[in-house]
Design a protein around this motif. Structure first.
Motif, PDB file in Angstrom:
ATOM      1  N   LEU A 160     -17.871  31.777  -9.018  1.00  0.00           N
ATOM      2  CA  LEU A 160     -18.153  30.873  -7.909  1.00  0.00           C
ATOM      3  C   LEU A 160     -17.270  31.197  -6.711  1.00  0.00           C
ATOM      4  N   GLU A 184     -16.266  23.389  -0.451  1.00  0.00           N
ATOM      5  CA  GLU A 184     -15.137  23.448  -1.382  1.00  0.00           C
ATOM      6  C   GLU A 184     -14.964  24.898  -1.813  1.00  0.00           C
ATOM      7  N   GLY A 239     -14.402  27.848  -4.358  1.00  0.00           N
ATOM      8  CA  GLY A 239     -14.640  28.097  -5.765  1.00  0.00           C
ATOM      9  C   GLY A 239     -13.478  28.872  -6.352  1.00  0.00           C
ATOM     10  N   ASP A 240     -13.786  29.761  -7.271  1.00  0.00           N
ATOM     11  CA  ASP A 240     -12.743  30.503  -7.970  1.00  0.00           C
ATOM     12  C   ASP A 240     -12.286  31.773  -7.247  1.00  0.00           C
TER      13      ASP A 240
END
Lengths: 113, 112
Positions: free
Chosen positions: A45, A56, A58-59
């Motif tokens: 993500l 937002e 992600g990773d």
């Protein structure tokens, strides 16, 4: 049927170019996601959005940014493309709190040379 | 953060039953999903478990044990068209939104 479309199926860009990947969904979904998929690494993500203008991390957000000006459209931006961003990029959307049931677009295979 | 483990490859014959396991570590656990992806295609949603137990959808079933942080996807009466990659994904939520973290996928090969 939910339809998620992505602007390009294949894209070739040069190192340092600014790249825009567009995703549009037609089911009024609140949530939209950007993933990259590399062999043996599954889907990772990058960014997601739960509402217009909201985002937002992600990773793996480094090297990417996103824009969501309209509910149906979520854009992924590579400010200065690098060869390690060569990958398959998948966009997905989901409804309300059904984060677990995501509908995916066909993907954009990006090659950075 | 989240981490998931699933086998990288599974092979089975047509008509057989196969089980693909998934173990996970996560905070803010919301549920476990399964997706199927054929070569060159997009992932498609198969099933979801939020509570312990078995969910059945036709030939496919999915199981979850929250106490063991473990789930599996069970495919029965295997067909050649079931050859694909299968991903487990844990959903988690923070104060703003939810997201899914995917495993690396299990490539299922169905042989005649």
């Amino acid at each position: 049927d939910v339809k998620v479309t992505q602007s390009s199926r294949y894209l070739v860009k040069r190192t340092g170019e600014k790249v825009f990947l567009e995703c549009v969904q037609d089911m009024d979904h609140e949530n939209m996601f950007w993933y990259r998929q590399d062999p043996g690494l599954g889907l990772r993500l990058i960014y997601f959005s739960y509402d217009v203008k909201m985002k937002e991390k992600g990773d793996i957000p480094e090297g990417y940014s996103v824009s969501r000006e309209k509910k149906e459209r979520f854009s992924l931006i590579l400010e200065s493309a690098s060869t390690n961003q060569t990958s398959m990029y998948l966009c997905a959307s989901s409804f309300g709190d059904r984060y677990y049931e995501q509908y995916f677009g066909p993907g954009t295979r990006l090659t950075v040379t | 953060g989240q981490s998931l483990e699933q086998p990288s490859e599974v092979t089975a014959v047509e008509g057989a039953i196969v089980q693909i396991n998934c173990t996970y570590q996560t905070s803010g656990f919301y549920g476990l999903s399964w997706y199927q992806q054929h070569d060159g295609g997009a992932p498609t949603f198969l099933s979801y478990n939020a509570l312990d137990g078995l969910e059945e959808t036709g030939r496919f079933s999915s199981f979850l044990s929250r106490s063991d942080s473990y789930g599996y996807l069970l495919l029965q009466e295997l067909q050649m068209k079931d050859s694909a990659s299968y991903f487990c994904a844990v959903s988690s939520i923070n104060t703003n939104a939810g997201k899914s973290t995917f495993g690396d996928g299990t490539t299922l090969t169905v042989k005649p």
